[in-house]
Design an enzyme around this catalytic site. Structure first.
Site, PDB file in Angstrom:
ATOM      1  N   SER A 196       1.281   5.383   1.462  1.00  0.00           N
ATOM      2  CA  SER A 196       2.236   5.419   2.570  1.00  0.00           C
ATOM      3  C   SER A 196       3.295   6.485   2.366  1.00  0.00           C
ATOM      4  O   SER A 196       3.690   6.799   1.231  1.00  0.00           O
ATOM      5  CB  SER A 196       2.915   4.044   2.702  1.00  0.00           C
ATOM      6  OG  SER A 196       4.003   4.091   3.600  1.00  0.00           O
ATOM      7  N   GLY A 235      -6.541  -5.979  10.304  1.00  0.00           N
ATOM      8  CA  GLY A 235      -5.316  -5.290  10.686  1.00  0.00           C
ATOM      9  C   GLY A 235      -5.574  -4.145  11.651  1.00  0.00           C
ATOM     10  O   GLY A 235      -6.718  -3.870  12.032  1.00  0.00           O
ATOM     11  N   ARG A 285      -8.703 -13.287   4.106  1.00  0.00           N
ATOM     12  CA  ARG A 285      -8.460 -14.312   3.093  1.00  0.00           C
ATOM     13  C   ARG A 285      -9.337 -15.536   3.341  1.00  0.00           C
ATOM     14  O   ARG A 285      -9.855 -16.133   2.409  1.00  0.00           O
ATOM     15  CB  ARG A 285      -6.982 -14.711   3.082  1.00  0.00           C
ATOM     16  CG  ARG A 285      -6.611 -15.659   1.963  1.00  0.00           C
ATOM     17  CD  ARG A 285      -5.114 -15.819   1.903  1.00  0.00           C
ATOM     18  NE  ARG A 285      -4.452 -14.542   1.622  1.00  0.00           N
ATOM     19  CZ  ARG A 285      -3.133 -14.383   1.610  1.00  0.00           C
ATOM     20  NH1 ARG A 285      -2.338 -15.407   1.884  1.00  0.00           N
ATOM     21  NH2 ARG A 285      -2.623 -13.201   1.334  1.00  0.00           N
ATOM     22  N   GLU A 321       6.207   5.934   2.844  1.00  0.00           N
ATOM     23  CA  GLU A 321       7.352   5.230   2.269  1.00  0.00           C
ATOM     24  C   GLU A 321       7.520   5.550   0.783  1.00  0.00           C
ATOM     25  O   GLU A 321       8.598   5.361   0.222  1.00  0.00           O
ATOM     26  CB  GLU A 321       7.196   3.721   2.460  1.00  0.00           C
ATOM     27  CG  GLU A 321       7.316   3.263   3.903  1.00  0.00           C
ATOM     28  CD  GLU A 321       8.752   3.302   4.420  1.00  0.00           C
ATOM     29  OE1 GLU A 321       9.672   3.058   3.622  1.00  0.00           O
ATOM     30  OE2 GLU A 321       8.938   3.582   5.616  1.00  0.00           O
ATOM     31  N   TYR A 332       8.332  -2.335  -0.366  1.00  0.00           N
ATOM     32  CA  TYR A 332       7.030  -1.876   0.142  1.00  0.00           C
ATOM     33  C   TYR A 332       6.689  -0.505  -0.436  1.00  0.00           C
ATOM     34  O   TYR A 332       5.580  -0.279  -0.937  1.00  0.00           O
ATOM     35  CB  TYR A 332       7.080  -1.811   1.666  1.00  0.00           C
ATOM     36  CG  TYR A 332       5.849  -1.228   2.313  1.00  0.00           C
ATOM     37  CD1 TYR A 332       4.748  -2.036   2.603  1.00  0.00           C
ATOM     38  CD2 TYR A 332       5.784   0.116   2.659  1.00  0.00           C
ATOM     39  CE1 TYR A 332       3.615  -1.500   3.202  1.00  0.00           C
ATOM     40  CE2 TYR A 332       4.661   0.654   3.257  1.00  0.00           C
ATOM     41  CZ  TYR A 332       3.581  -0.152   3.534  1.00  0.00           C
ATOM     42  OH  TYR A 332       2.459   0.385   4.126  1.00  0.00           O
TER      43      TYR A 332
END
Length: 331
Positions: free
Chosen positions: A135, A21, A43, A137, A158
């Site tokens: 985060s 990422g 993965r 968030e 999230y």
């Protein structure tokens, strides 16, 4: 080995879950630059393109492994194989918008992956330092710049998952004495962001309109305000947290909030365009619930880690557009 600030690194070998990422790629580059041996997972390493690592020119310098983070045995095996001094958990479903469409997958990937890593460290009895990507968030709306003591009130699946993972880390730290901490990162951007993120949608939309490839850019709520920083700077903060003497949680932010329409205006001004002639607000793009204001207080990180953000919103927009236009010229 010195990793920022005045503290010395605990790490010679680091394992990054989610190395493919945005943050994982920049963190890998940062740690490699400090002389660390860097391992990373995906993965399925045979099927992953590792495009971000390739774009940064480091794919051949990272030792890659396959690992499914919701599978405890898979996590245990890779940690036992690498036996790293530091582990960074940057994996899980990372889109707030997508979390409303995939709430179960978002919660499972966020909570289970964190607990699996913590439990593997505990089970193996390793003296490993653990960083968890939390985060902004988690906070939801912030009426004032949020520091580490502000209560959580997430407004998305999230955010709920990140809040639960944050408390799991705190629990393992207190119950088992693990060196485990969370970085509560506010929005941080880079050219490695995928197009589904609104910042890249704006950057590419403005460039397309400037090149007469499009006429209109449709966005959701233009009045929301965010604390936007530069991702390569934020991964330095992650490394500093694990180099700190004690495991503590830190807010990582610029301390400044800007409305989305200001971000848009800055992007269109790069091309000498008036954004109001090209941008439309579309209610179909609104989320079921959203955060109106999100801004952090990074005073603790500055005081204890010697870290502070250098790029603010205008410099972030400029950096994104410079990279976008360089790609268009090259491609």
């Amino acid at each position: 080995m010195n990793i920022g600030g005045t503290t010395k690194s605990h790490a010679k070998t680091a394992l990054i879950f989610g190395v493919s990422g945005q943050d994982g790629a920049y963190l890998a580059r940062h740690l490699l630059g400090k002389g660390c041996t860097v391992h990373g997972t995906s993965r399925d390493r045979e099927m992953s393109s590792f495009a971000n690592l390739r774009r940064l020119g480091i794919v051949d310098r990272v030792i890659l492994h396959s690992a499914g983070l919701t599978d405890f045995r898979s996590v245990l095996e890779v940690i036992n194989r690498v036996r790293p001094a530091e582990i960074y958990n940057l994996a899980s479903q990372a889109s707030v918008g997508l979390s409303f469409d995939q709430p179960v997958e978002t919660l499972n990937s966020t909570i289970n992956s964190t607990i699996n890593i913590l439990e593997a460290i505990r089970f193996l009895g390793l003296d490993t330092r653990f960083y968890n990507a939390s985060s902004s968030e988690c906070f939801g709306n912030t009426s004032a710049p949020a520091d580490e003591a502000v209560p959580f009130h997430p407004r998305s699946p999230y955010g709920v998952g990140k809040a639960a993972a944050f408390w799991a880390v705190a629990n393992y730290r207190e119950a088992y004495g693990l060196f485990a901490c969370s970085g509560i990162l506010f929005n941080h951007e880079s050219p490695l962001r995928p197009v589904r993120y609104v910042t890249q949608k704006i950057i590419r939309g403005a460039a397309d309109i400037a090149e007469r490839k499009a006429e209109v850019l449709e966005l959701g709520d233009l009045s929301i305000a965010r604390d936007w920083g530069w991702a390569p700077e934020y991964v330095d903060a992650m490394a500093r947290m694990l180099a700190h003497d004690e495991p503590e949680d830190f807010v990582i932010a610029t301390g400044e909030a800007h409305r989305l329409d200001a971000f848009v205006a800055q992007a269109f001004a790069y091309f000498g365009l008036d954004w109001r002639q090209h941008v439309r607000s579309n209610t179909a793009l609104l989320r079921p619930s959203d955060i109106l204001l999100s801004v952090g207080n990074p005073e603790k990180a500055k005081r204890l880690l010697g870290w502070s953000a250098e790029r603010r919103m205008a410099e972030v927009v400029g950096g994104l557009l410079d990279a976008e236009m360089a790609l268009r010229v090259a491609g």
